[in-house]
Enzyme design. Sequence first.
Site, PDB file in Angstrom:
ATOM      1  CE  LYS A  15      39.256 -13.666  32.359  1.00  0.00           C
ATOM      2  NZ  LYS A  15      38.267 -14.603  32.219  1.00  0.00           N
ATOM      3  CD1 TRP A  46      33.889  -5.010  39.744  1.00  0.00           C
ATOM      4  CD2 TRP A  46      35.059  -5.528  41.895  1.00  0.00           C
ATOM      5  NE1 TRP A  46      33.003  -5.945  40.269  1.00  0.00           N
ATOM      6  CE2 TRP A  46      33.509  -6.328  41.647  1.00  0.00           C
ATOM      7  CE3 TRP A  46      35.243  -5.697  43.194  1.00  0.00           C
ATOM      8  CZ2 TRP A  46      32.979  -7.303  42.584  1.00  0.00           C
ATOM      9  CZ3 TRP A  46      34.731  -6.479  43.996  1.00  0.00           C
ATOM     10  CH2 TRP A  46      33.807  -7.331  43.979  1.00  0.00           C
ATOM     11  CD  GLU A  93      30.544 -16.289  34.597  1.00  0.00           C
ATOM     12  OE1 GLU A  93      31.079 -15.527  35.362  1.00  0.00           O
ATOM     13  OE2 GLU A  93      31.077 -17.149  33.806  1.00  0.00           O
ATOM     14  CD  GLU A 115      32.263 -23.206  33.712  1.00  0.00           C
ATOM     15  OE1 GLU A 115      32.239 -23.217  34.999  1.00  0.00           O
ATOM     16  OE2 GLU A 115      32.576 -22.387  33.042  1.00  0.00           O
ATOM     17  CB  CYS A 141      40.722  -1.599  40.843  1.00  0.00           C
ATOM     18  SG  CYS A 141      39.695  -1.469  42.155  1.00  0.00           S
ATOM     19  CG  ASN A 148      44.067  -4.333  41.915  1.00  0.00           C
ATOM     20  OD1 ASN A 148      43.109  -4.482  42.462  1.00  0.00           O
ATOM     21  ND2 ASN A 148      44.968  -5.140  41.454  1.00  0.00           N
ATOM     22  N   GLY A 149      43.563  -3.591  45.242  1.00  0.00           N
ATOM     23  CA  GLY A 149      43.841  -4.534  46.411  1.00  0.00           C
ATOM     24  C   GLY A 149      42.637  -4.071  47.694  1.00  0.00           C
ATOM     25  CG  HIS A 190      16.522 -36.102  47.847  1.00  0.00           C
ATOM     26  ND1 HIS A 190      16.040 -36.944  48.262  1.00  0.00           N
ATOM     27  CD2 HIS A 190      16.961 -36.767  46.805  1.00  0.00           C
ATOM     28  CE1 HIS A 190      16.264 -38.131  47.966  1.00  0.00           C
ATOM     29  NE2 HIS A 190      16.840 -38.329  46.822  1.00  0.00           N
ATOM     30  NE  ARG A 205      43.392  -5.943  37.111  1.00  0.00           N
ATOM     31  CZ  ARG A 205      44.095  -7.083  37.505  1.00  0.00           C
ATOM     32  NH1 ARG A 205      44.223  -7.920  36.762  1.00  0.00           N
ATOM     33  NH2 ARG A 205      44.235  -7.088  38.680  1.00  0.00           N
ATOM     34  CE  LYS A 231      31.182 -19.141  31.814  1.00  0.00           C
ATOM     35  NZ  LYS A 231      32.287 -19.774  32.420  1.00  0.00           N
TER      36      LYS A 231
HETATM   37  C1  AGP Z   1      34.027 -17.846  35.549  1.00  0.00           C
HETATM   38  O1  AGP Z   1      33.566 -17.422  34.170  1.00  0.00           O
HETATM   39  C2  AGP Z   1      34.448 -16.797  36.401  1.00  0.00           C
HETATM   40  N1  AGP Z   1      35.007 -15.660  35.595  1.00  0.00           N
HETATM   41  C3  AGP Z   1      35.203 -17.009  37.612  1.00  0.00           C
HETATM   42  O2  AGP Z   1      34.346 -18.107  38.116  1.00  0.00           O
HETATM   43  C4  AGP Z   1      36.520 -17.724  37.708  1.00  0.00           C
HETATM   44  O3  AGP Z   1      36.764 -18.990  37.077  1.00  0.00           O
HETATM   45  C5  AGP Z   1      36.754 -17.525  39.205  1.00  0.00           C
HETATM   46  O4  AGP Z   1      36.964 -16.141  39.610  1.00  0.00           O
HETATM   47  C6  AGP Z   1      38.387 -18.098  39.458  1.00  0.00           C
HETATM   48  O5  AGP Z   1      39.399 -17.313  38.488  1.00  0.00           O
HETATM   49  P1  AGP Z   1      40.967 -17.713  38.321  1.00  0.00           P
HETATM   50  O6  AGP Z   1      40.732 -18.834  37.567  1.00  0.00           O
HETATM   51  O7  AGP Z   1      41.408 -16.566  37.609  1.00  0.00           O
HETATM   52  O8  AGP Z   1      41.455 -17.935  39.602  1.00  0.00           O
END
Ligand code: AGP
Length: 608
Positions: free
Chosen positions: A603, A75, A488, A481, A2, A101-102, A504, A27, A485
Amino acid sequence: MCGIVGYIGKSQAAPILLDGLSKLEYRGYDSAGIAVYDGEHIRVQKSVGRLKALSELTHDGATMPGTAGIGHTRWATHGAPSNENAHPHFNRDETIAVVHNGIIENYLKMKKYLAGKEYHFASDTDTEVVAHLLDYYYKGDPIEAITKVMHRVEGSYALGIMFREHPGIVYAVRKDSPLIVGHGKDGNLIASDVPAVLKYTRNVYFIQNEEIAVLSEDSISFYNVDGEEIQKESSAIDWDINAAEKAGYEHFMLKEMYEQPKTVRDTLNPRIRDGAVVIEELGMTDEEISRIEKIHIVACGSAYHTGVTAKYVFEGMARIPVEADLASEFRYRNPILRENDLVIIISQSGETADSLAALREAKRKGVQTLGIVNVVGSSIAREADKVMYTWAGPEIAVATTKAYSAQLVAEYLLAVKFAQVRGEITEAEAASYLKDLQKLPEQIEMLLSNKERIQHFANRYISARDVFFVGRGIDYAISMEGSLKLKEISYIHSEAYAAGELKHGTISLIEEGTLVAAVLTQEELYKKTISNIVELTSRGAFVLAVTNTGNTQIEKAADYVIYIPQTNRWFTNSLAIIPLQLFSYYVSVGRGCDVDKPRNLAKSVTVE
Ligand code: AGP
């Protein structure tokens, strides 16, 4: 997960809170709320959905007069997104307001305890116990109440707190969730992240674990968990304010993709001198580097994917055994770490809960730790023995692009350094690797300038149901990756597979027209992957190949080819990922998705 903000000063608080929250919306964005002291009461307004709804509800803050307040963008973790569960939360007579937040891990126990003392709960959140606990312990001294609560709650928290009886003060406290204090000209602020305060000040304090900040209009003081005053140094933030704004781009993700040449340059250049790698912050002697027996690269999500690439690079170039681990797995599997091992934690935010816990686990076991981190002063940056910053600047889009690219080159630099120190490559070879690295920014620029071709291709696949990404070796890491991308930000199901593994099991999912993105940047593996492509096309797959310029044999096997410029085989990820990022971006735009704030994500994942 959050975002929190707070303001106390000469100006109206609500517009500043809303503006700050708009910089933190990445966030969390399922509901938002603000509390403002109006001269008599603490008034709260909340709204489900994006911040825009709260801004409309409060007429951009105009309906909430007052010069002190706290705000929150949520969030959801405990309780669905709803007005009841949105923050701020009150104590029973609405004299104490809290944003959080937490996660309060022992909240059920605390809830039971408080229920036995006639406290009633209006929400399903863990945060509400903090408001009631503060009420329970408050006997006129807010610091005393806050420290008592700190001793009772377990878990992670960044809290913004207001007491009606102390209207000229905003309190803040943190443990394992980020929080900064901004020292402004017309007032002082708290926030989960720097972009929220940049408009008002560049002078910030990073609150450390279990520290309390007390802000009035013209003063800031700090206390420890025993309620004793402590002194702290402020830091000057030199970010360009435009770096946190869209600067004319339609989305932050697009802007950040276009910033990759600069990010790569900024991360590389200060560390390359006279044809050699100089990483001063590493603080390791050649002898220490030579002694390393094993490297553990630990991270989450995209950062983990850079670690998988780095495994190939370190093992291939520096001949050091490497294990790439997901932080959420590493922390609970009692990893075998030996005296001469090095644990590298990679994180853009520096606040990812699992990565931070993995770092602490490594430190507990007495192993050397190195953080590769983007956010200066973040928890991982502070707690790791050594920190190497990726100079990507603020990354706002939830889907990482420029931080990913910066992490990759930071890892390449380390690999070249370690390989040379350990005698695996000569000085001349190292210099030639560095030359290739320094060409990357220009090559990335070139790939970005060809975006139309990918945009055109992406438009054909906006209705795809499944997409597979395949490759071998580093190309498999790139595929992971590429797949993340796409899924997500576009919500299309996608999977990454080691090309040799397809037969397999996964090949049974291939139907007429299924899109497969095949990555072929490792020359010695071309033939093998081309055989896999043939297996796929003969079952109806449509294959998009991303490969090196010159690999024309691919044209017989694949349906659509994107060429990337030639670079050293270890560094191809930095180039091959660009078309895959663009592909995901344009598919997401074409589907009308919220590119920068995809559903269910945040994020910075500061909860387990
Ligand atoms: C990728 O696009 C994501 N946002 C996510 O996988 C991200 O890389 C992951 O949560 C790690 O975050 P960080 O690098 O802030 O630790």
